[in-house]
Design an enzyme around this catalytic site. Structure first.
Site, short mmCIF file in Angstrom:
data_model
loop_
_atom_site.label_atom_id
_atom_site.label_comp_id
_atom_site.label_asym_id
_atom_site.label_seq_id
_atom_site.Cartn_x
_atom_site.Cartn_y
_atom_site.Cartn_z
N TRP A 55 4.92 1.86 -10.76
CA TRP A 55 4.43 0.71 -10.00
C TRP A 55 3.80 -0.23 -10.98
O TRP A 55 2.82 0.12 -11.60
CB TRP A 55 3.39 1.14 -8.96
N LYS A 62 0.01 -4.56 -12.29
CA LYS A 62 0.52 -3.25 -12.71
C LYS A 62 1.94 -3.33 -13.26
O LYS A 62 2.57 -2.31 -13.51
CB LYS A 62 0.46 -2.26 -11.53
N ASN A 114 3.07 8.36 -3.87
CA ASN A 114 2.38 7.29 -4.58
C ASN A 114 1.04 7.85 -5.03
O ASN A 114 0.21 8.20 -4.19
CB ASN A 114 2.14 6.09 -3.67
N GLU A 135 5.26 5.60 -6.87
CA GLU A 135 4.24 4.70 -7.41
C GLU A 135 3.32 5.48 -8.32
O GLU A 135 2.84 6.56 -7.96
CB GLU A 135 3.39 4.05 -6.29
N ASP A 168 -0.64 -5.04 0.06
CA ASP A 168 -1.03 -5.62 -1.23
C ASP A 168 0.04 -6.55 -1.81
O ASP A 168 0.42 -6.41 -2.96
CB ASP A 168 -1.30 -4.43 -2.19
N TYR A 217 -2.31 7.69 -7.97
CA TYR A 217 -3.00 6.89 -8.98
C TYR A 217 -4.12 7.65 -9.67
O TYR A 217 -5.19 7.11 -9.89
CB TYR A 217 -3.52 5.60 -8.33
N ASN A 270 5.82 3.13 4.09
CA ASN A 270 5.03 3.19 2.87
C ASN A 270 3.58 3.39 3.25
O ASN A 270 2.96 2.55 3.91
CB ASN A 270 5.15 1.90 2.05
N GLU A 271 3.04 4.53 2.85
CA GLU A 271 1.61 4.84 2.93
C GLU A 271 0.97 4.64 4.30
O GLU A 271 -0.07 3.99 4.41
CB GLU A 271 0.85 4.02 1.89
N TYR A 325 -7.15 4.63 -9.70
CA TYR A 325 -8.14 4.58 -8.61
C TYR A 325 -9.00 5.84 -8.60
O TYR A 325 -10.11 5.83 -8.07
CB TYR A 325 -7.43 4.43 -7.25
C1 GCB Z 1 -0.22 1.24 -3.23
C2 GCB Z 1 0.67 0.37 -2.41
C3 GCB Z 1 1.15 -0.86 -3.17
C4 GCB Z 1 0.01 -1.42 -3.99
C5 GCB Z 1 -0.41 -0.37 -4.99
C6 GCB Z 1 -1.56 -0.81 -5.90
O1 GCB Z 1 -0.45 2.35 -2.96
O2 GCB Z 1 1.77 1.05 -1.86
O3 GCB Z 1 1.65 -1.78 -2.26
O4 GCB Z 1 0.37 -2.61 -4.63
O5 GCB Z 1 -0.84 0.76 -4.31
O6 GCB Z 1 -1.30 -1.43 -6.92
O7 GCB Z 1 -2.70 -0.55 -5.58
#
Ligand code: GCB
Length: 599
Positions: free
Chosen positions: A557, A576, A471, A512, A166, A473, A416-417, A477
């Site tokens: 993040w 973000k 990470n 994040e 991303d 959300y 990362n992820e 999300y």
């Molecule tokens: C994530 C990623 C990051 C994205 C972020 C997002 O999990 O590691 O690179 O920018 O989410 O904002 O969705």
């Protein structure tokens, strides 16, 4: 490592000059440049600034989004008096791969767009004359490159990068280019390790040279007074009443290494070092044996017009903004940054989670969204994995060699992820972690950032890490919106309870969490994308973090809004940021400043 990665310095034995400024540039969509002699003379070039990404100078989309081969070229003059020295050509980075030619002859190649390209060009240069550098570069992504992605080839043959990550696939010569002149017998590398003994400290050092002449080492304090001295390529410096390098209260000593010959000094190299230890004890991160809670940001190297090009001015503003919010840490998501970032962090007492560009290791152009919503996307079972693993290990090695002496670097993040729930993933990362553990003389803790699919019941990879970076959300999300915030919190707590039940006895750091937020939008009651929602989301996340004592850090993040590929999930980039892309605060910046004053 044949050629030294050491950052350029000037002293009585070494000198360098930068080749920053305007270079010649052109695209090579048909990949004809190598055959047609572009290494000797680049036909019809356009001027292009270095360091910078090429993308955002253009006014049409085809050029901005260019994917494929491209060339840079520049002349430089080498004085007669440099003859007899070793001449090194050093690019801070070329994204994502390059072959460099000097006076038409191939000097070397490099894979990976975020670490230095260092070439010994002594045998290729002419003294007292102009010399010509040509750089073939390419910015295509694949499942064996770091970062991962793919390339779409349109019917007309034009290529478009399709990142599995991303952030915009910015490309070009992103960091300074230096021509170094160093002695033939020289210091190639050094490393340090620290031991605290009451008020005193011992600096264990090891120095690698390419000769046999004797080496001395001096440690100077901030004022330039010598506080310790030693002889030999390996040894220890005893520092009475040592000034420790502390979080947001840095003290830097100067380590001066010298090679002596019969006729005097052969080579000398000076580097600033900070005396500090890093260790994990149970769920705590200890710096100098004192627990530290990480407060700060996941960042990007990203700014208007410059793209991913390094700018001291932008870095300075970023540090001032981070300090203003009382932060003490940032993650170099999702790749190693320009070396100057680490130098500034050393000075400012900032902690760095230093990340290798292992991002996009899940097969989906929007893997982070697919995964965030629970979709499983396999990755590590494909036949190309050995090639990916070789690249991954090479870049881990280059990153650790480059960054191992920075006191600011407290841990290396090796992914990362990625997909982490298969046995394939475990076997892959076991090799990466075992490799990394052999490379760091300071034996720092190792980590990696896990996304939502890496659930406590399914994740195979968390046993490999010393710090569990998460990470998450919930409330963005997952169950986004003011009316579902309570459910998001419930789900979040449920996951945390399941981790707690595992009793891992390791620190957890949130690397994040955040919401896309438009600086222009306000609404009461809040809706997603407004400033109010960002604040409410953070308040919920902080309630959760504060309920679990094994949570030892929070990096939001993101520090600032940043450019991404376009798509229905992104409004001209990822929003973000706690700061806008122009580094002005959103409301949440004031919330963080207040919380981190006392946290
Ligand atoms: C994530 C990623 C990051 C994205 C972020 C997002 O999990 O590691 O690179 O920018 O989410 O904002 O969705």
């Amino acid at each position: 490592m044949g050629v030294s990665e050491l950052y350029p310095v000037v002293n009585s034995t070494r000198s360098f000059f930068a080749l920053d400024g305007m270079w010649d540039f052109r695209f090579d969509p048909e990949s004809i440049g190598k055959k047609e002699g572009w290494a000797v003379a680049l036909p019809s070039p356009i001027p292009m600034p270095v360091p910078a990404s090429f993308a955002d100078f253009f006014t049409d989309a085809v050029d901005r989004d260019y994917c494929g081969d491209f060339w840079y070229a520049k002349d430089f003059f080498l004085n007669q008096y440099e003859e007899g020295k070793r001449i090194i050509l050093r690019f801070g980075s070329v994204t994502h791969r390059c072959t460099v030619y000097v006076n038409g002859v191939e000097a070397g190649s490099h894979e990976g767009g975020f670490l230095p390209v260092v070439l010994d060009v002594t045998d290729l240069v002419k003294y007292g004359e102009r010399n010509h550098i040509a750089v073939w570069a390419n910015n295509e992504l694949s499942e064996t490159t770091l970062p991962c992605g793919t390339v779409k080839v349109r019917k007309d043959g034009r290529k478009i990068a399709k990142p599995y990550f991303d952030f915009f696939n910015y490309s070009g010569i992103h960091r300074s280019v230096h021509v170094l002149s160093i002695p033939k017998e020289s210091i190639l590398d050094f490393d340090t390790r620290y031991e605290l003994k009451g008020d005193d400290a011992v600096v264990h050092y090891s120095i690698r040279t390419n000769g046999t002449n004797p080496v001395t080492v001096k440690l100077l304090d901030r004022e330039g007074n010598q506080v310790a001295y030693s002889e030999g390529n390996e040894g220890s410096l005893f520092v009475a009443n040592a000034h420790l390098w502390k979080v947001r209260n840095a003290y830097l000593y100067r380590l001066v290494m010298t090679i002596h010959g019969d006729a005097g000094i052969i080579d000398s190299y000076e580097s600033r070092i900070g005396i500090r230890t890093v260790r994990i004890e149970g769920t705590q991160i200890l710096i100098n044996e004192e627990p530290v809670y990480l407060k700060g940001y996941g960042k990007h190297e990203d700014f208007d017009i410059l793209g991913r090009g390094f700018s001291w001015a932008v870095a300075k503003r970023d540090f001032e903004c981070m300090k203003w919010t009382n932060a003490n840490c940032f993650r170099t998501s999702h790749y190693p940054y320009a070396e100057e970032w680490y130098q500034m962090a050393d000075e400012e007492g900032f902690l760095i989670i230093d990340e290798v560009p292992a991002v996009g290791m899940m097969r989906s152009t929007h893997n982070f969204i697919a995964a965030g919503m629970g979709g499983y996307t396999s990755f590590f079972e494909t036949p190309t994995v050995p090639q990916l693993l070789a690249n991954h290990k090479a870049q881990v090695e280059e990153m650790i060699i480059r960054d191992k002496n920075h006191p600011s670097v407290i841990t290396f993040s090796l992914f990362n992820e990625p997909e982490t729930i298969s046995e394939y993933a475990y076997n892959y990362f076991k090799e990466v972690f075992e490799w990394a553990r052999t490379l760091d003389p300071q034996h720092r803790p190792l980590t990696g950032a896990f996304e939502k699919n890496s659930k406590p019941e399914l994740c195979q990879v968390y046993p490999l890490v010393d710090i569990v970076c998460m990470n998450r959300y919930y409330g963005w999300y997952i169950n986004g919106g003011a009316s579902e915030m309570d459910e998001a919190e419930e789900l979040f707590r449920d996951e945390m309870d399941r981790w707690a039940a595992k009793g891992l006895n390791k620190p957890f750091v949130f690397t994040e969490f955040g919401t896309d937020t438009l600086g222009s939008e306000h609404k009461l009651p809040s809706v997603m994308w407004t400033q109010e929602y960002q604040n409410e989301y953070y308040a919920m996340n902080f309630r959760v973090f504060d309920s679990y004592p094994f949570v030892q850090g929070e990096l939001t993040w993101n520090f600032a809004d940043f450019q991404t590929s376009e798509g229905v999930f992104r409004v001209n980039g990822n929003k973000k940021g706690v700061f806008t892309r122009q580094r002005q605060p959103k409301d949440a910046a004031f919330t963080l400043k207040k919380r981190w004053e006392t946290k």
